[in-house]
Design a protein around this motif. Structure first.
Motif, PDB file in Angstrom:
ATOM      1  N   VAL A 182       1.691   6.470  -9.557  1.00 21.00           N
ATOM      2  CA  VAL A 182       1.208   7.796  -9.164  1.00 21.00           C
ATOM      3  C   VAL A 182      -0.323   7.815  -9.200  1.00 21.00           C
ATOM      4  O   VAL A 182      -0.966   8.404  -8.326  1.00 21.00           O
ATOM      5  N   GLY A 183      -0.919   7.149 -10.194  1.00 23.35           N
ATOM      6  CA  GLY A 183      -2.376   7.043 -10.239  1.00 23.35           C
ATOM      7  C   GLY A 183      -2.930   6.365  -8.998  1.00 23.35           C
ATOM      8  O   GLY A 183      -3.940   6.793  -8.438  1.00 23.35           O
ATOM      9  N   LEU A 184      -2.258   5.303  -8.552  1.00 17.93           N
ATOM     10  CA  LEU A 184      -2.675   4.620  -7.325  1.00 17.93           C
ATOM     11  C   LEU A 184      -2.510   5.532  -6.109  1.00 17.93           C
ATOM     12  O   LEU A 184      -3.339   5.517  -5.196  1.00 17.93           O
ATOM     13  N   THR A 185      -1.459   6.340  -6.115  1.00 13.61           N
ATOM     14  CA  THR A 185      -1.247   7.306  -5.035  1.00 13.61           C
ATOM     15  C   THR A 185      -2.392   8.313  -5.004  1.00 13.61           C
ATOM     16  O   THR A 185      -2.948   8.605  -3.936  1.00 13.61           O
ATOM     17  N   HIS A 186      -2.755   8.839  -6.166  1.00  8.97           N
ATOM     18  CA  HIS A 186      -3.876   9.784  -6.229  1.00  8.97           C
ATOM     19  C   HIS A 186      -5.157   9.132  -5.697  1.00  8.97           C
ATOM     20  O   HIS A 186      -5.915   9.762  -4.950  1.00  8.97           O
ATOM     21  N   ALA A 187      -5.390   7.882  -6.079  1.00  9.63           N
ATOM     22  CA  ALA A 187      -6.600   7.185  -5.600  1.00  9.63           C
ATOM     23  C   ALA A 187      -6.578   7.067  -4.082  1.00  9.63           C
ATOM     24  O   ALA A 187      -7.590   7.327  -3.419  1.00  9.63           O
ATOM     25  N   ARG A 188      -5.455   6.701  -3.510  1.00  8.63           N
ATOM     26  CA  ARG A 188      -5.353   6.562  -2.049  1.00  8.63           C
ATOM     27  C   ARG A 188      -5.505   7.905  -1.346  1.00  8.63           C
ATOM     28  O   ARG A 188      -5.950   7.960  -0.208  1.00  8.63           O
ATOM     29  N   ARG A 189      -5.123   8.978  -2.018  1.00  4.98           N
ATOM     30  CA  ARG A 189      -5.259  10.319  -1.442  1.00  4.98           C
ATOM     31  C   ARG A 189      -6.651  10.900  -1.659  1.00  4.98           C
ATOM     32  O   ARG A 189      -6.934  11.989  -1.178  1.00  4.98           O
ATOM     33  N   GLY A 190      -7.502  10.207  -2.422  1.00  2.00           N
ATOM     34  CA  GLY A 190      -8.861  10.685  -2.650  1.00  2.00           C
ATOM     35  C   GLY A 190      -9.034  11.559  -3.881  1.00  2.00           C
ATOM     36  O   GLY A 190     -10.076  12.181  -4.061  1.00  2.00           O
ATOM     37  N   GLY A 248       0.796  -1.222   0.000  1.00  4.62           N
ATOM     38  CA  GLY A 248       0.000   0.000   0.000  1.00  4.62           C
ATOM     39  C   GLY A 248       0.827   1.270   0.000  1.00  4.62           C
ATOM     40  O   GLY A 248       0.383   2.305   0.493  1.00  4.62           O
ATOM     41  N   ARG A 249       2.020   1.213  -0.576  1.00  4.93           N
ATOM     42  CA  ARG A 249       2.914   2.372  -0.621  1.00  4.93           C
ATOM     43  C   ARG A 249       3.245   2.727  -2.072  1.00  4.93           C
ATOM     44  O   ARG A 249       4.397   2.689  -2.496  1.00  4.93           O
ATOM     45  N   PRO A 250       2.221   3.101  -2.863  1.00  6.50           N
ATOM     46  CA  PRO A 250       2.459   3.359  -4.280  1.00  6.50           C
ATOM     47  C   PRO A 250       3.345   4.569  -4.555  1.00  6.50           C
ATOM     48  O   PRO A 250       4.039   4.590  -5.570  1.00  6.50           O
ATOM     49  N   PHE A 251       3.353   5.559  -3.666  1.00 12.59           N
ATOM     50  CA  PHE A 251       4.237   6.704  -3.881  1.00 12.59           C
ATOM     51  C   PHE A 251       5.690   6.256  -3.881  1.00 12.59           C
ATOM     52  O   PHE A 251       6.481   6.665  -4.725  1.00 12.59           O
ATOM     53  N   HIS A 252       6.031   5.404  -2.941  1.00 10.14           N
ATOM     54  CA  HIS A 252       7.408   4.921  -2.853  1.00 10.14           C
ATOM     55  C   HIS A 252       7.734   3.980  -4.005  1.00 10.14           C
ATOM     56  O   HIS A 252       8.859   3.983  -4.515  1.00 10.14           O
ATOM     57  N   ALA A 253       6.753   3.193  -4.433  1.00  8.36           N
ATOM     58  CA  ALA A 253       6.952   2.350  -5.621  1.00  8.36           C
ATOM     59  C   ALA A 253       7.229   3.242  -6.827  1.00  8.36           C
ATOM     60  O   ALA A 253       8.110   2.942  -7.645  1.00  8.36           O
ATOM     61  N   HIS A 254       6.514   4.347  -6.931  1.00  9.97           N
ATOM     62  CA  HIS A 254       6.740   5.299  -8.021  1.00  9.97           C
ATOM     63  C   HIS A 254       8.184   5.790  -8.028  1.00  9.97           C
ATOM     64  O   HIS A 254       8.817   5.891  -9.074  1.00  9.97           O
ATOM     65  N   GLU A 255       8.722   6.100  -6.843  1.00 11.97           N
ATOM     66  CA  GLU A 255      10.100   6.587  -6.776  1.00 11.97           C
ATOM     67  C   GLU A 255      11.099   5.534  -7.257  1.00 11.97           C
ATOM     68  O   GLU A 255      12.069   5.850  -7.932  1.00 11.97           O
ATOM     69  N   VAL A 256      10.850   4.270  -6.933  1.00 11.62           N
ATOM     70  CA  VAL A 256      11.707   3.172  -7.390  1.00 11.62           C
ATOM     71  C   VAL A 256      11.596   3.029  -8.910  1.00 11.62           C
ATOM     72  O   VAL A 256      12.601   2.913  -9.621  1.00 11.62           O
ATOM     73  N   LEU A 257      10.363   3.038  -9.414  1.00 11.42           N
ATOM     74  CA  LEU A 257      10.135   2.889 -10.853  1.00 11.42           C
ATOM     75  C   LEU A 257      10.709   4.083 -11.618  1.00 11.42           C
ATOM     76  O   LEU A 257      11.258   3.922 -12.715  1.00 11.42           O
ATOM     77  N   GLU A 258      10.623   5.263 -11.026  1.00 11.11           N
ATOM     78  CA  GLU A 258      11.208   6.447 -11.655  1.00 11.11           C
ATOM     79  C   GLU A 258      12.729   6.325 -11.729  1.00 11.11           C
ATOM     80  O   GLU A 258      13.343   6.716 -12.732  1.00 11.11           O
ATOM     81  N   ALA A 259      13.342   5.783 -10.694  1.00 13.32           N
ATOM     82  CA  ALA A 259      14.794   5.580 -10.719  1.00 13.32           C
ATOM     83  C   ALA A 259      15.179   4.616 -11.839  1.00 13.32           C
ATOM     84  O   ALA A 259      16.159   4.851 -12.562  1.00 13.32           O
ATOM     85  N   ALA A 260      14.398   3.538 -12.012  1.00 12.71           N
ATOM     86  CA  ALA A 260      14.677   2.587 -13.098  1.00 12.71           C
ATOM     87  C   ALA A 260      14.482   3.260 -14.448  1.00 12.71           C
ATOM     88  O   ALA A 260      15.251   3.018 -15.393  1.00 12.71           O
ATOM     89  N   TRP A 261      13.491   4.117 -14.573  1.00 15.13           N
ATOM     90  CA  TRP A 261      13.221   4.842 -15.808  1.00 15.13           C
ATOM     91  C   TRP A 261      14.388   5.761 -16.148  1.00 15.13           C
ATOM     92  O   TRP A 261      14.847   5.814 -17.285  1.00 15.13           O
ATOM     93  N   LYS A 262      14.895   6.481 -15.152  1.00 10.05           N
ATOM     94  CA  LYS A 262      15.935   7.475 -15.408  1.00 10.05           C
ATOM     95  C   LYS A 262      17.323   6.878 -15.583  1.00 10.05           C
ATOM     96  O   LYS A 262      18.177   7.487 -16.220  1.00 10.05           O
ATOM     97  N   THR A 263      17.553   5.691 -15.021  1.00 10.74           N
ATOM     98  CA  THR A 263      18.901   5.109 -15.091  1.00 10.74           C
ATOM     99  C   THR A 263      18.973   3.871 -15.974  1.00 10.74           C
ATOM    100  O   THR A 263      20.066   3.383 -16.236  1.00 10.74           O
TER     101      THR A 263
END
Length: 183
Positions: A93-101, A61-76
């Motif tokens: 990020v979409g999942l993060t938005h959903a969890r934030r309402g 349930g930590r999609p924001f942090h998953a996004h940061e990992v996936l972004e690192a893979a994207w950039k490197t």
């Protein structure tokens, strides 16, 4: 306001954040038990490591942090994998938005990310964002990821949120797994 910057002048994300990536007040964060571990700004990670860590973070349930990992893979990562990682990061990020309402942001990012990743989906008709067929030799489920199931979950979730809003979405539906197997 003073922002943390790296030597090249890019902003750093040194501010403590909660489990959904919302910034915490520095003073309150010192005593906050829910201050989540930060993903380093300069993370360099292999595709297999990124897939496994992002899967764990998504399932937790930590999609924001998953996004940061996936972004690192994207950039490197290699240029041939950038659409995959960027699209997966957008879905997170979409999942993060959903969890934030934020239903509108959730639908937009889930849909945009799914479109970008579609070129990695199984099937003869799979196309990427530019409309080209998946490149020959490009695996449909790289690094043990079940791209088909993950995209189906993202697209279904976007459609349900757009149709019915966020109120009836079970929390488990906001934590889709990325890997074909749980490791």
């Amino acid at each position: 306001m003073t922002r943390d910057r790296d030597p090249s002048g890019r902003p750093r994300n040194a501010r403590p954040r909660d489990g959904l990536g919302r910034p915490l007040d520095r003073a309150a964060a010192d005593s906050a038990a829910d201050a989540a571990d930060r993903i380093p700004d300069d993370l360099v990670i292999t595709g297999a490591e990124a897939a496994a860590l992002a899967d764990r973070l998504l399932r937790d349930g930590r999609p924001f942090h998953a996004h940061e990992v996936l972004e690192a893979a994207w950039k490197t990562g290699p240029a041939g994998e950038r659409d995959l990682w960027q699209g997966l990061a957008q879905i997170a990020v979409g999942l993060t938005h959903a969890r934030r309402g934020n239903a509108r942001g959730a639908v937009a990012l889930l849909s945009r990310g799914a479109q970008r990743v579609r070129g990695y989906q199984d099937g003869d008709g799979a196309t990427g964002e530019a409309g080209s067929r998946r490149a020959a030799g490009r695996p449909a489920s790289p690094f043990g990821m079940n791209v088909d199931a993950f995209l189906a979950a993202a697209e279904d979730l976007a459609a349900r949120i757009e149709r019915d809003g966020l109120d009836g979405i079970p929390p488990a539906d906001l934590s889709p797994g990325l890997l074909a197997w749980r490791g």
